[in-house]
Each structure stands twice: as structure tokens, then as C-alpha cells.
Design an enzyme around this catalytic site. Structure first.
Site, PDB file in Angstrom:
ATOM      1  N   SER A  42       0.848  -1.199   0.000  1.00 21.91           N
ATOM      2  CA  SER A  42       0.000   0.000   0.000  1.00 21.91           C
ATOM      3  C   SER A  42       0.877   1.239   0.000  1.00 21.91           C
ATOM      4  O   SER A  42       1.696   1.427   0.919  1.00 21.91           O
ATOM      5  CB  SER A  42      -0.883   0.008   1.251  1.00 21.91           C
ATOM      6  OG  SER A  42      -1.357   1.322   1.478  1.00 21.91           O
TER       7      SER A  42
ATOM      8  N   HIS B 114      -1.360  -1.261  -4.226  1.00 22.66           N
ATOM      9  CA  HIS B 114      -2.614  -0.913  -3.540  1.00 22.66           C
ATOM     10  C   HIS B 114      -2.645   0.594  -3.265  1.00 22.66           C
ATOM     11  O   HIS B 114      -1.716   1.156  -2.676  1.00 22.66           O
ATOM     12  CB  HIS B 114      -2.685  -1.704  -2.237  1.00 22.66           C
ATOM     13  CG  HIS B 114      -3.965  -1.571  -1.489  1.00 22.66           C
ATOM     14  ND1 HIS B 114      -5.120  -2.244  -1.841  1.00 22.66           N
ATOM     15  CD2 HIS B 114      -4.282  -0.841  -0.384  1.00 22.66           C
ATOM     16  CE1 HIS B 114      -6.085  -1.949  -0.980  1.00 22.66           C
ATOM     17  NE2 HIS B 114      -5.603  -1.092  -0.092  1.00 22.66           N
TER      18      HIS B 114
ATOM     19  N   ASP C 158      -4.761   3.631  -1.517  1.00 26.82           N
ATOM     20  CA  ASP C 158      -5.784   3.916  -0.508  1.00 26.82           C
ATOM     21  C   ASP C 158      -6.336   5.326  -0.686  1.00 26.82           C
ATOM     22  O   ASP C 158      -5.623   6.307  -0.469  1.00 26.82           O
ATOM     23  CB  ASP C 158      -5.185   3.757   0.888  1.00 26.82           C
ATOM     24  CG  ASP C 158      -5.003   2.295   1.257  1.00 26.82           C
ATOM     25  OD1 ASP C 158      -5.978   1.530   1.114  1.00 26.82           O
ATOM     26  OD2 ASP C 158      -3.897   1.917   1.670  1.00 26.82           O
TER      27      ASP C 158
ATOM     28  N   MET D  93      -8.970   8.107   0.543  1.00 29.88           N
ATOM     29  CA  MET D  93      -9.776   8.459   1.735  1.00 29.88           C
ATOM     30  C   MET D  93     -10.301   9.885   1.607  1.00 29.88           C
ATOM     31  O   MET D  93      -9.576  10.770   1.142  1.00 29.88           O
ATOM     32  CB  MET D  93      -8.906   8.352   2.989  1.00 29.88           C
ATOM     33  CG  MET D  93      -8.220   6.999   3.144  1.00 29.88           C
ATOM     34  SD  MET D  93      -7.320   6.916   4.697  1.00 29.88           S
ATOM     35  CE  MET D  93      -6.478   5.326   4.513  1.00 29.88           C
TER      36      MET D  93
ATOM     37  N   HIS E  99      -8.544   1.192  -3.575  1.00 29.94           N
ATOM     38  CA  HIS E  99      -9.431   0.937  -2.431  1.00 29.94           C
ATOM     39  C   HIS E  99     -10.112   2.259  -2.068  1.00 29.94           C
ATOM     40  O   HIS E  99      -9.473   3.151  -1.520  1.00 29.94           O
ATOM     41  CB  HIS E  99      -8.567   0.379  -1.291  1.00 29.94           C
ATOM     42  CG  HIS E  99      -9.285   0.157  -0.004  1.00 29.94           C
ATOM     43  ND1 HIS E  99      -8.632  -0.150   1.172  1.00 29.94           N
ATOM     44  CD2 HIS E  99     -10.606   0.190   0.314  1.00 29.94           C
ATOM     45  CE1 HIS E  99      -9.510  -0.295   2.154  1.00 29.94           C
ATOM     46  NE2 HIS E  99     -10.708  -0.084   1.657  1.00 29.94           N
TER      47      HIS E  99
ATOM     48  N   MET F  55     -12.176   4.443   0.060  1.00 28.85           N
ATOM     49  CA  MET F  55     -12.775   4.647   1.391  1.00 28.85           C
ATOM     50  C   MET F  55     -13.435   6.020   1.364  1.00 28.85           C
ATOM     51  O   MET F  55     -13.009   6.959   2.045  1.00 28.85           O
ATOM     52  CB  MET F  55     -11.683   4.549   2.462  1.00 28.85           C
ATOM     53  CG  MET F  55     -11.202   3.127   2.694  1.00 28.85           C
ATOM     54  SD  MET F  55      -9.587   3.060   3.487  1.00 28.85           S
ATOM     55  CE  MET F  55      -8.536   3.223   2.053  1.00 28.85           C
TER      56      MET F  55
ATOM     57  N   MET G 265     -11.535  -6.165   5.713  1.00 24.34           N
ATOM     58  CA  MET G 265     -10.654  -5.284   6.490  1.00 24.34           C
ATOM     59  C   MET G 265     -10.287  -5.964   7.806  1.00 24.34           C
ATOM     60  O   MET G 265     -11.157  -6.470   8.525  1.00 24.34           O
ATOM     61  CB  MET G 265     -11.342  -3.945   6.787  1.00 24.34           C
ATOM     62  CG  MET G 265     -11.571  -3.061   5.569  1.00 24.34           C
ATOM     63  SD  MET G 265     -10.089  -2.692   4.594  1.00 24.34           S
ATOM     64  CE  MET G 265      -9.055  -1.839   5.792  1.00 24.34           C
TER      65      MET G 265
ATOM     66  N   ASP H 181      -6.623  -6.616   4.528  1.00 20.21           N
ATOM     67  CA  ASP H 181      -5.955  -5.313   4.542  1.00 20.21           C
ATOM     68  C   ASP H 181      -5.963  -4.757   5.963  1.00 20.21           C
ATOM     69  O   ASP H 181      -7.024  -4.576   6.552  1.00 20.21           O
ATOM     70  CB  ASP H 181      -6.714  -4.378   3.582  1.00 20.21           C
ATOM     71  CG  ASP H 181      -6.091  -2.999   3.451  1.00 20.21           C
ATOM     72  OD1 ASP H 181      -5.028  -2.759   4.025  1.00 20.21           O
ATOM     73  OD2 ASP H 181      -6.700  -2.171   2.737  1.00 20.21           O
TER      74      ASP H 181
HETATM   75  C1  DX5 Z   1      -6.144   1.197   6.021  1.00 25.26           C
HETATM   76  C2  DX5 Z   1      -5.723   1.011   4.576  1.00 25.26           C
HETATM   77  C3  DX5 Z   1      -4.628   0.059   4.437  1.00 25.26           C
HETATM   78  C4  DX5 Z   1      -3.343   0.495   5.112  1.00 25.26           C
HETATM   79  C5  DX5 Z   1      -2.619  -0.727   5.545  1.00 25.26           C
HETATM   80  O1  DX5 Z   1      -7.178   2.095   6.075  1.00 25.26           O
HETATM   81  O2  DX5 Z   1      -6.818   0.534   3.803  1.00 25.26           O
HETATM   82  O3  DX5 Z   1      -4.395  -0.308   3.101  1.00 25.26           O
HETATM   83  O4  DX5 Z   1      -2.518   1.249   4.292  1.00 25.26           O
HETATM   84  O5  DX5 Z   1      -1.523  -0.332   6.278  1.00 25.26           O
HETATM   85  P1  DX5 Z   1      -0.734  -1.362   7.203  1.00 25.26           P
HETATM   86  O6  DX5 Z   1      -0.290  -2.487   6.356  1.00 25.26           O
HETATM   87  O7  DX5 Z   1       0.403  -0.537   7.731  1.00 25.26           O
HETATM   88  O8  DX5 Z   1      -1.681  -1.789   8.298  1.00 25.26           O
HETATM   89 ZN    ZN Z   2      -6.426  -0.368   1.734  1.00 23.93          ZN
END
Ligand code: DX5
Ligand code: ZN
Length: 241
Positions: A24, A49, A51, A53, A82, A84, A153, A191
Site C-alpha cells: 500500500s 494498492h 488507498d 480516503m 481501495h 474509502m 478489512m 488489509d
Molecule cells: C487502512 C488502509 C490500508 C493500510 C494498511 O485504512 O486501507 O491499506 O494502508 O496499512 P498497514 O499495512 O500498515 O496496516
Molecule cells: Zn487499503
């Protein structure tokens, strides 16, 4: 067994057998994003990956299609986005245009989940549905035949570096059974908090694809980090068979 069903059984097996590591970029040095993406590709990553947000669905704000495009330019690996964000249907098209190969939407943000899944596929990407830790597996039951990927998750989304929630094991195992009952390839991803110490737990429960942020990018040697994750997952697989 007919040739066709044999082939589908084999493809099912390969989905379950292939261990995929998806670093990620949330944990990468964003100021050197292209170099970081190229470095994990060279180190043996399977997917990248991304992320996304929005500061509403989760209490953090990260990146959008513009940065996803930069990731796309830096790699030939599948780009796994992903989302969010609330009302993800407003942005699915933009992320696919930006180069996403896979787009994941949270069931918690999609009141018309089949429509959201269809929208992702019609835009030309593979569709993933994501469930938060507190959301039961049953939220996926009626959509599983329509998706390419499920993401369970193992932390509450929003931040990297959180602690793996081990009680997700049963949910992962339940969804694995549902996936194995389908006649097509569906990846089962986890994840959050994935480390060499936790990956075996998720693998033993039935996951085949592992997002890892800090467990890769906080290490000096990305290749060593990815190799270690892969090895620990494979060991857990051996104890299964
Ligand atoms: C969390 C994200 C993850 C995050 C994982 O909200 O969706 O993808 O980056 O990070 P680690 O592997 O450090 O838990
Ligand atoms: Zn993620």
C-alpha cells in the site's frame, strides 16, 4: 468431471494457491512516489494498492485520480484502488480512467451494491467489495457471484500501522467457503496490520491476497520484506494441506 468444470476447478485452485502481495503506497514516501512504486515492483510485489480516503467515510484524507495516474505511469503491475469514500459511484469512472485495474467499494457506502459492482465492471475494471471489521459476512452473501475480489478489512480503515484484528478469522473462512462454491476466480484479500507475524493467520483462514503498508515500506529492504511475507504465508498454507 467435464473439461469445462475441470478447468474451472483448476482456476479456482490457482486463485486460492497463488499468494499475492499488494504493497500500500499509504506507507510509501509520497515525495518519491514513482521511485517507490518502481522499487516495490522490482522487489517482487504483485499489485500496487492505492488507498483513497475522503475525510468523511474515514477520518483521514489521502489521494485521488490525479495521483493514481502517476502510479499507473510508474508500473505495469495491476493498480488496486481501495475507495474509502462516501458515494463512491461518483468517482469510479475517474479512477478507471486514471488507470485502476481493480476498484474496491465498501458495502457500508453502497446502498445499491449490485449497481456499484456493475458500474465498476462496465467502466472496464475488476470489481471488489470491501467490508469493515464490524460488518458481518452476510453483507456479501448475495453479491459474491458478481464480484472479482472481496476485501475483508482486518483494521478499521483510515490509517496505516494499526493492529491486526484476529477475530476476523471466522469471517475470512466463511467468505472463502462461499468463494470456493462459485464457478469462477475471485480473490480474497485482507488489509490492515498484515506483518510476517499475522499473515499466516489470515492465510490459514483462507485469504490469498495481502495488502501490506508498513510491513513493506517501513523496511529498508523491500525485496526481503516481500519475500518474508510470502514465505510466512506459504508456511501457513503447508500446515493447511
Ligand atoms: C487502512 C488502509 C490500508 C493500510 C494498511 O485504512 O486501507 O491499506 O494502508 O496499512 P498497514 O499495512 O500498515 O496496516
Ligand atoms: Zn487499503
Amino acid at each position: 468431471m467435464t473439461a469445462q468444470s475441470e478447468e474451472s476447478a483448476q482456476s479456482q485452485k490457482s486463485a486460492n494457491d497463488s499468494i499475492l502481495i499488494a504493497p500500500s503506497i499509504l506507507a510509501a514516501d509520497i515525495g518519491a512516489l514513482a521511485a517507490e512504486v518502481k522499487a516495490v515492483e522490482a522487489a517482487g510485489a504483485d499489485w500496487i494498492h492505492v488507498d483513497v480516503m475522503d475525510g468523511h467515510f474515514v477520518p483521514n484524507i489521502t489521494i485521488g485520480p490525479f495521483v493514481t495516474e502517476a502510479v499507473r505511469r510508474a508500473t505495469t503491475l495491476p493498480v488496486d484502488v481501495h475507495l474509502m469514500i462516501e458515494q463512491p459511484e461518483r468517482y469510479v469512472g475517474d479512477f478507471v480512467k486514471a488507470g485502476a485495474d481493480r476498484v474496491g467499494v465498501h458495502v457500508e457506502t453502497c446502498p445499491n451494491l449490485h449497481r456499484s459492482v456493475a458500474q465498476i465492471r462496465e467502466a472496464g475494471a475488476r470489481a471488489c467489495v470491501v467490508v469493515n471489521p464490524a460488518t458481518p459476512a452476510t453483507a456479501l452473501e448475495y453479491v459474491i457471484g458478481d464480484v472479482d475480489q472481496v476485501l475483508i478489512m482486518t483494521v478499521n480503515p483510515g490509517f496505516g500501522g494499526q493492529k491486526y484484528i484476529a477475530s476476523m478469522k471466522e469471517k475470512i473462512a466463511t467468505v472463502r467457503r462461499w468463494i470456493d462454491a462459485q464457478d469462477r476466480e475471485i480473490d480474497l484479500q485482507v488489509d490492515g496490520g498484515i506483518t510476517p507475524g499475522t499473515i499466516g493467520h489470515a492465510r490459514a483462514a483462507g485469504a490469498n491476497c495481502f495488502v501490506a503498508g508498513t510491513a513493506v515500506f517501513a523496511r529498508d529492504d523491500y525485496a526481503e520484506a516481500i519475500r518474508e511475507l510470502r514465505e510466512r504465508a506459504a508456511q501457513a498454507q503447508e500446515t493447511l494441506s
